[in-house]
Motif scaffolding. Structure first.
Motif, PDB file in Angstrom:
ATOM      1  N   LEU A  74       0.853  -1.188   0.000  1.00 24.24           N
ATOM      2  CA  LEU A  74       0.000   0.000   0.000  1.00 24.24           C
ATOM      3  C   LEU A  74       0.889   1.238   0.000  1.00 24.24           C
ATOM      4  O   LEU A  74       1.724   1.388   0.888  1.00 24.24           O
ATOM      5  N   TYR A  75       0.699   2.090  -0.984  1.00 24.54           N
ATOM      6  CA  TYR A  75       1.316   3.410  -1.035  1.00 24.54           C
ATOM      7  C   TYR A  75       2.777   3.471  -1.471  1.00 24.54           C
ATOM      8  O   TYR A  75       3.222   4.505  -1.920  1.00 24.54           O
TER       9      TYR A  75
ATOM     10  N   THR B 289      -1.433   2.216  -5.421  1.00 25.86           N
ATOM     11  CA  THR B 289      -0.794   3.531  -5.452  1.00 25.86           C
ATOM     12  C   THR B 289      -1.830   4.634  -5.378  1.00 25.86           C
ATOM     13  O   THR B 289      -2.771   4.662  -6.170  1.00 25.86           O
ATOM     14  N   ALA B 290      -1.616   5.552  -4.440  1.00 21.93           N
ATOM     15  CA  ALA B 290      -2.444   6.746  -4.330  1.00 21.93           C
ATOM     16  C   ALA B 290      -1.863   7.801  -5.267  1.00 21.93           C
ATOM     17  O   ALA B 290      -0.697   8.170  -5.147  1.00 21.93           O
TER      18      ALA B 290
ATOM     19  N   ASP C 245      -0.060  10.997  -3.887  1.00 19.64           N
ATOM     20  CA  ASP C 245       0.866  10.644  -2.811  1.00 19.64           C
ATOM     21  C   ASP C 245       2.281  10.983  -3.257  1.00 19.64           C
ATOM     22  O   ASP C 245       2.684  10.648  -4.377  1.00 19.64           O
TER      23      ASP C 245
ATOM     24  N   ALA D 212       4.132   8.070  -4.777  1.00 17.75           N
ATOM     25  CA  ALA D 212       3.526   7.355  -5.908  1.00 17.75           C
ATOM     26  C   ALA D 212       4.568   6.731  -6.833  1.00 17.75           C
ATOM     27  O   ALA D 212       4.377   5.617  -7.319  1.00 17.75           O
TER      28      ALA D 212
ATOM     29  N   HIS E  49      -1.699  10.043   0.374  1.00 16.50           N
ATOM     30  CA  HIS E  49      -1.107   8.977   1.170  1.00 16.50           C
ATOM     31  C   HIS E  49      -2.055   8.630   2.323  1.00 16.50           C
ATOM     32  O   HIS E  49      -2.651   9.501   2.923  1.00 16.50           O
ATOM     33  N   ALA E  50      -2.197   7.362   2.608  1.00 14.09           N
ATOM     34  CA  ALA E  50      -2.989   6.845   3.725  1.00 14.09           C
ATOM     35  C   ALA E  50      -4.498   7.011   3.546  1.00 14.09           C
ATOM     36  O   ALA E  50      -5.254   6.873   4.500  1.00 14.09           O
TER      37      ALA E  50
END
Length: 121
Positions: free
Chosen positions: A6-7, A63-64, A67, A70, A94-95
Motif C-alpha cells: 500500500l502506497y 498507489t495513491a 501521494d 507514488a 497517502h494513507a
C-alpha cells in the motif's frame, strides 16, 4: 499467496511525485521519509530496494495518485521479477485507505484489493 504493498516506500528520494507533492501541507514530507528510513537502518532510503527480493509470490501495488510516494511503486515494479498487478487511485493522498468506512474512493479501492486477493486463493 501474494504480497500487497500500500502506497509505496521502497527507498526512492527526490522522485517527480515527491518533488511535486511534498510541499502540500498535508502531504508526506521528504524529512518524514528520511526519518523512517533512518529508523529502518537505510539512511536516505539506500538499501531499501535491495532488501526486497525480486522473485517470489505475486505482488499487488496499490498507489495513491496524489501521494508523494507514488513513484516508488513504479520503481518497485521495475525491480520485481514476478507477476505484478497494480491499482491506481487517482487524486488520493497517502494513507487514504484509512477512510474506507466513509470515503467512497477508499471503499472502492478496498473492494478492488479484495477482488485481487480472492483471485489469488
Amino acid at each position: 499467496a501474494g504480497v500487497v504493498s500500500l502506497y509505496g516506500a521502497s527507498g526512492a528520494m527526490d522522485t517527480p511525485s515527491m518533488l511535486a507533492l511534498t510541499a502540500q501541507d498535508d502531504g508526506l514530507k521528504r524529512r518524514d521519509m528520511e526519518g523512517m528510513y533512518d529508523r529502518l537502518g537505510c539512511p536516505m532510503g539506500r538499501g531499501m530496494l535491495d532488501a526486497i527480493t525480486p522473485q517470489g509470490a505475486p505482488a499487488l501495488l496499490v498507489t495513491a495518485g496524489a501521494d508523494s510516494l507514488a513513484d516508488d511503486h513504479t520503481i518497485l515494479a521495475d525491480h520485481l521479477d514476478r507477476p505484478v498487478q497494480t491499482i491506481w487511485a487517482d487524486n488520493q493522498p497517502h494513507a487514504f485507505l484509512q477512510f474506507c468506512g466513509s470515503d467512497p474512493a477508499a471503499k472502492e479501492t478496498m473492494a478492488d484489493i479484495a477482488k485481487v486477493l480472492t483471485a489469488w486463493d
